[in-house]
Design an enzyme around this catalytic site. Structure first.
Site, PDB file in Angstrom:
ATOM      1  N   GLU A 146       6.143 -53.622  12.958  1.00  0.00           N
ATOM      2  CA  GLU A 146       6.037 -53.164  14.352  1.00  0.00           C
ATOM      3  C   GLU A 146       5.884 -54.340  15.311  1.00  0.00           C
ATOM      4  O   GLU A 146       6.476 -54.354  16.395  1.00  0.00           O
ATOM      5  CB  GLU A 146       4.837 -52.219  14.504  1.00  0.00           C
ATOM      6  CG  GLU A 146       4.892 -50.961  13.631  1.00  0.00           C
ATOM      7  CD  GLU A 146       5.937 -49.950  14.076  1.00  0.00           C
ATOM      8  OE1 GLU A 146       7.080 -50.345  14.391  1.00  0.00           O
ATOM      9  OE2 GLU A 146       5.617 -48.735  14.086  1.00  0.00           O
ATOM     10  N   ASP A 159      19.889 -49.538  12.818  1.00  0.00           N
ATOM     11  CA  ASP A 159      18.451 -49.336  13.008  1.00  0.00           C
ATOM     12  C   ASP A 159      18.066 -47.868  12.824  1.00  0.00           C
ATOM     13  O   ASP A 159      16.967 -47.563  12.375  1.00  0.00           O
ATOM     14  CB  ASP A 159      17.990 -49.859  14.378  1.00  0.00           C
ATOM     15  CG  ASP A 159      16.551 -50.372  14.325  1.00  0.00           C
ATOM     16  OD1 ASP A 159      16.194 -51.030  13.323  1.00  0.00           O
ATOM     17  OD2 ASP A 159      15.776 -50.109  15.253  1.00  0.00           O
ATOM     18  N   GLU A 193      13.326 -59.144   8.847  1.00  0.00           N
ATOM     19  CA  GLU A 193      13.632 -58.914  10.268  1.00  0.00           C
ATOM     20  C   GLU A 193      14.685 -59.908  10.767  1.00  0.00           C
ATOM     21  O   GLU A 193      15.592 -59.527  11.500  1.00  0.00           O
ATOM     22  CB  GLU A 193      12.363 -59.001  11.121  1.00  0.00           C
ATOM     23  CG  GLU A 193      11.395 -57.832  10.919  1.00  0.00           C
ATOM     24  CD  GLU A 193      11.904 -56.506  11.493  1.00  0.00           C
ATOM     25  OE1 GLU A 193      12.780 -56.506  12.380  1.00  0.00           O
ATOM     26  OE2 GLU A 193      11.421 -55.455  11.037  1.00  0.00           O
ATOM     27  N   GLU A 227      11.373 -41.283  18.554  1.00  0.00           N
ATOM     28  CA  GLU A 227      12.323 -42.375  18.406  1.00  0.00           C
ATOM     29  C   GLU A 227      13.622 -41.906  17.742  1.00  0.00           C
ATOM     30  O   GLU A 227      14.716 -42.306  18.151  1.00  0.00           O
ATOM     31  CB  GLU A 227      11.653 -43.462  17.557  1.00  0.00           C
ATOM     32  CG  GLU A 227      12.381 -44.781  17.586  1.00  0.00           C
ATOM     33  CD  GLU A 227      11.539 -45.868  16.940  1.00  0.00           C
ATOM     34  OE1 GLU A 227      10.363 -46.032  17.340  1.00  0.00           O
ATOM     35  OE2 GLU A 227      12.055 -46.537  16.042  1.00  0.00           O
TER      36      GLU A 227
HETATM   37  C1  LIG Z   1      14.421 -53.375  11.638  1.00  0.00           C
HETATM   38  C2  LIG Z   1      13.331 -52.743  12.441  1.00  0.00           C
HETATM   39  N1  LIG Z   1      12.111 -53.259  12.435  1.00  0.00           N
HETATM   40  C3  LIG Z   1      11.122 -52.697  13.150  1.00  0.00           C
HETATM   41  C4  LIG Z   1      11.353 -51.580  13.914  1.00  0.00           C
HETATM   42  C5  LIG Z   1      10.247 -51.000  14.748  1.00  0.00           C
HETATM   43  N2  LIG Z   1       9.634 -49.878  14.144  1.00  0.00           N
HETATM   44  C6  LIG Z   1      10.035 -48.639  14.415  1.00  0.00           C
HETATM   45  O1  LIG Z   1      10.893 -48.347  15.181  1.00  0.00           O
HETATM   46  C7  LIG Z   1      12.638 -51.049  13.906  1.00  0.00           C
HETATM   47  N3  LIG Z   1      12.984 -49.970  14.617  1.00  0.00           N
HETATM   48  N4  LIG Z   1      13.623 -51.663  13.180  1.00  0.00           N
END
Ligand SMILES: Cc1ncc(CNC=O)c(N)n1
Length: 231
Positions: A153, A60, A220, A101
């Protein structure tokens, strides 16, 4: 009058239902596949495998680094196409929290002994990052890009907010992770993005936007699958 009722009066293409609402109804099963994925459910019930968590963490971090230029490109599209002041503040707020983040990822990585510089991006991640990069093209218009941003998001927000719902048995060490995306402020940010999408697509809602919404949700699901080692 509640929010939905207000929208019913003020606009909408034909049926007056906001476009995000129609997509979520139509694609509920797929969407739940992303927001109620076994990896998320395992965090919620405390059965999560820590090697999966560490894999997710490293992957991530790579994703978020590619996400930054995508968000920046969406901001550029806004400025070129409409320069709506409040939209600018919403997106800029999102970018500011990405700065936070990235530091959070570094801190977590050192806590879990994950070396971020030696993480090799896995296939699902490479594909997702390429997809993000394709969206930075000037051929992709603002309403379409903001749709993808909202969907990206929203999946994280709903997933981690679900972990935090009553009756959870989240391991103490992962409480902070769930709060990062499941907190109310992040929820409000996602709601703002959703309102932008509904406003932008009120008059003309290109099929392209719905397709992108679906692509995001599919990416996702693949991302979570990769995290549990199910590739
Ligand atoms: C794979 C994925 N999707 C969405 C997010 C959330 N956005 C930012 O942090 C994230 N971190 N990772």
């Amino acid at each position: 009058m509640d929010e939905t009722a207000k929208k019913t009066v003020t606009g909408g293409t034909d049926s007056s239902i906001p476009v995000t609402e129609t997509w979520l109804r139509k694609h509920r099963l797929l969407y739940n596949g992303a927001t109620r994925h076994p990896f998320i459910l395992s965090i919620r019930d405390g059965s999560v495998d820590f090697s999966s968590f560490k894999r997710w963490l490293g992957q991530d971090y790579i994703f978020v680094r590619s996400f930054v230029p995508f968000v920046a490109s969406t901001l550029v599209k806004l400025c070129k196409e409409s320069s709506n002041e409040s939209d600018m503040e919403v997106i800029l707020g999102g970018m500011a929290s990405l700065n936070d983040e990235i530091n959070w990822f570094k801190k977590q990585a050192s806590k879990y002994h994950v070396s971020l510089t030696s993480v090799v991006p896995q296939n699902a991640n490479v594909k997702y990052c390429r997809f993000l990069e394709s969206l930075t093209s000037s051929e992709i218009e603002y309403p379409v890009a903001i749709t993808a941003l909202w969907a990206i998001e929203a999946v994280y927000q709903e997933s981690f907010a679900h972990c935090l719902e009553e009756g959870n048995r989240i391991p103490q060490e992962l409480q902070e992770t769930c709060e990062r995306w499941g907190n109310e402020g992040f929820g409000a940010y996602c709601k703002s993005l959703r309102d932008i999408v509904d406003r932008c697509l009120q008059k003309a809602s290109p099929a392209e936007a719905e397709v992108l919404f679906l692509r995001v949700v599919e990416h996702e699901v693949e991302f979570w699958n990769m995290s549990v080692g199910d590739v």
